[in-house]
Design a protein around this motif. Sequence first.
Motif, PDB file in Angstrom:
ATOM      1  N   VAL A   1      18.309  -0.488 -26.100  1.00  0.00           N
ATOM      2  CA  VAL A   1      17.356   0.614 -26.188  1.00  0.00           C
ATOM      3  C   VAL A   1      17.949   1.862 -25.544  1.00  0.00           C
ATOM      4  O   VAL A   1      18.897   1.794 -24.762  1.00  0.00           O
ATOM      5  CB  VAL A   1      16.002   0.283 -25.518  1.00  0.00           C
ATOM      6  N   LEU A   2      17.347   3.020 -25.878  1.00  0.00           N
ATOM      7  CA  LEU A   2      17.632   4.280 -25.207  1.00  0.00           C
ATOM      8  C   LEU A   2      16.339   4.730 -24.540  1.00  0.00           C
ATOM      9  O   LEU A   2      15.292   4.822 -25.197  1.00  0.00           O
ATOM     10  CB  LEU A   2      18.087   5.352 -26.203  1.00  0.00           C
ATOM     11  N   ARG A   3      16.383   4.988 -23.251  1.00  0.00           N
ATOM     12  CA  ARG A   3      15.200   5.404 -22.506  1.00  0.00           C
ATOM     13  C   ARG A   3      15.268   6.900 -22.212  1.00  0.00           C
ATOM     14  O   ARG A   3      16.326   7.430 -21.900  1.00  0.00           O
ATOM     15  CB  ARG A   3      15.066   4.610 -21.209  1.00  0.00           C
ATOM     16  N   ARG A   4      14.116   7.556 -22.304  1.00  0.00           N
ATOM     17  CA  ARG A   4      14.045   9.005 -22.121  1.00  0.00           C
ATOM     18  C   ARG A   4      13.197   9.365 -20.907  1.00  0.00           C
ATOM     19  O   ARG A   4      12.142   8.778 -20.676  1.00  0.00           O
ATOM     20  CB  ARG A   4      13.470   9.652 -23.378  1.00  0.00           C
ATOM     21  N   VAL A   5      13.642  10.379 -20.180  1.00  0.00           N
ATOM     22  CA  VAL A   5      12.874  10.982 -19.087  1.00  0.00           C
ATOM     23  C   VAL A   5      12.627  12.435 -19.465  1.00  0.00           C
ATOM     24  O   VAL A   5      13.571  13.200 -19.688  1.00  0.00           O
ATOM     25  CB  VAL A   5      13.637  10.902 -17.748  1.00  0.00           C
ATOM     26  N   TRP A   6      11.362  12.830 -19.538  1.00  0.00           N
ATOM     27  CA  TRP A   6      11.002  14.214 -19.861  1.00  0.00           C
ATOM     28  C   TRP A   6      11.082  15.064 -18.598  1.00  0.00           C
ATOM     29  O   TRP A   6      10.511  14.735 -17.577  1.00  0.00           O
ATOM     30  CB  TRP A   6       9.596  14.274 -20.449  1.00  0.00           C
ATOM     31  N   LEU A   7      11.800  16.185 -18.700  1.00  0.00           N
ATOM     32  CA  LEU A   7      12.019  17.050 -17.542  1.00  0.00           C
ATOM     33  C   LEU A   7      11.095  18.262 -17.526  1.00  0.00           C
ATOM     34  O   LEU A   7      10.791  18.802 -16.463  1.00  0.00           O
ATOM     35  CB  LEU A   7      13.480  17.525 -17.510  1.00  0.00           C
ATOM     36  N   ARG A   8      10.668  18.724 -18.699  1.00  0.00           N
ATOM     37  CA  ARG A   8       9.734  19.847 -18.775  1.00  0.00           C
ATOM     38  C   ARG A   8       9.028  19.812 -20.121  1.00  0.00           C
ATOM     39  O   ARG A   8       9.340  18.993 -20.981  1.00  0.00           O
ATOM     40  CB  ARG A   8      10.462  21.182 -18.565  1.00  0.00           C
ATOM     41  N   GLY A   9       8.045  20.699 -20.262  1.00  0.00           N
ATOM     42  CA  GLY A   9       7.250  20.705 -21.480  1.00  0.00           C
ATOM     43  C   GLY A   9       5.977  19.890 -21.298  1.00  0.00           C
ATOM     44  O   GLY A   9       5.658  19.446 -20.188  1.00  0.00           O
ATOM     45  N   PRO A  10       5.242  19.661 -22.377  1.00  0.00           N
ATOM     46  CA  PRO A  10       3.952  18.966 -22.270  1.00  0.00           C
ATOM     47  C   PRO A  10       4.063  17.524 -21.783  1.00  0.00           C
ATOM     48  O   PRO A  10       3.080  16.965 -21.299  1.00  0.00           O
ATOM     49  CB  PRO A  10       3.407  19.011 -23.708  1.00  0.00           C
ATOM     50  N   HIS A  11       5.258  16.924 -21.892  1.00  0.00           N
ATOM     51  CA  HIS A  11       5.434  15.533 -21.449  1.00  0.00           C
ATOM     52  C   HIS A  11       6.174  15.427 -20.118  1.00  0.00           C
ATOM     53  O   HIS A  11       6.621  14.343 -19.739  1.00  0.00           O
ATOM     54  CB  HIS A  11       6.198  14.736 -22.511  1.00  0.00           C
ATOM     55  N   GLU A  12       6.316  16.528 -19.406  1.00  0.00           N
ATOM     56  CA  GLU A  12       7.080  16.541 -18.155  1.00  0.00           C
ATOM     57  C   GLU A  12       6.657  15.404 -17.223  1.00  0.00           C
ATOM     58  O   GLU A  12       5.468  15.178 -16.988  1.00  0.00           O
ATOM     59  CB  GLU A  12       6.878  17.873 -17.436  1.00  0.00           C
TER      60      GLU A  12
END
Length: 244
Positions: free
Chosen positions: A178-189
């Motif tokens: 899998v590839l995991r994502r961390v949101w740094l800014r924006g509506p999903h921060e």
Amino acid sequence: MRELTVVPVPGPGAEDVLIGHDGTAYTGTADGSILAVSSDGDTIRRIGNTGGRPLGLEWLPEGRILVCDAHRGLLTMRLDTGAVEVLADSVDGRRMRFCNNAAITADGTIWFSDSSAKWGIEEWKSDLIEDTRTGRLLRLGVGESEPEVVLEGLCFANGVAAGADSSFVVVAETGTRVLRRVWLRGPHEGERDLFASDLPAHPDNIARGSDGLIWVTYASPTDPALTFLQTKAKPWVKLAVLRA
């Protein structure tokens, strides 16, 4: 389909590749060398030696490159002199075991992976067989010396890439495909989610291409034996495989 050209380098285990503005390709080998390969592949020169095992490479300002060294941690190397500086080699007072890959966001923050807190690069297969899930995604801000753990419990944390607008960072989890994502800014921060799952093979290095897409390299096809060891094998079976 483009023609593939193999360019031999004077060292074993060439890993990540970094391309300069003039087409020069930089890579690290198992003997610790950082090599510069001309765009035509005809000239190869040694920039320096990390004294460890260089893996991921990224550009830094002022004629330097960032080196993820599996033995020595997060380093910088000057392209003109080969001088090496250690940025970080421990987390919460404990030495990193397997610094692997990195990406740098627009604000200069370094996001990098530590594949395993138990096994080093020479025993990388042991981490996958034992399924330690001690891999981590870490961040190091500009001017900071102590990395922060952002994600932990990863099954062999590997390649790292940032979105084109630096709104998120992605880390490859080799063992679980899998590839995991961390949101740094924006509506999903602040949120964490799956960027991609059930990949057809085990991901290794990843990188953002000039097209803005996240490109994924595969270390190997899906391995049924590994899947069995991770999901169904009893502890004594894993131990027997590790000792084999």
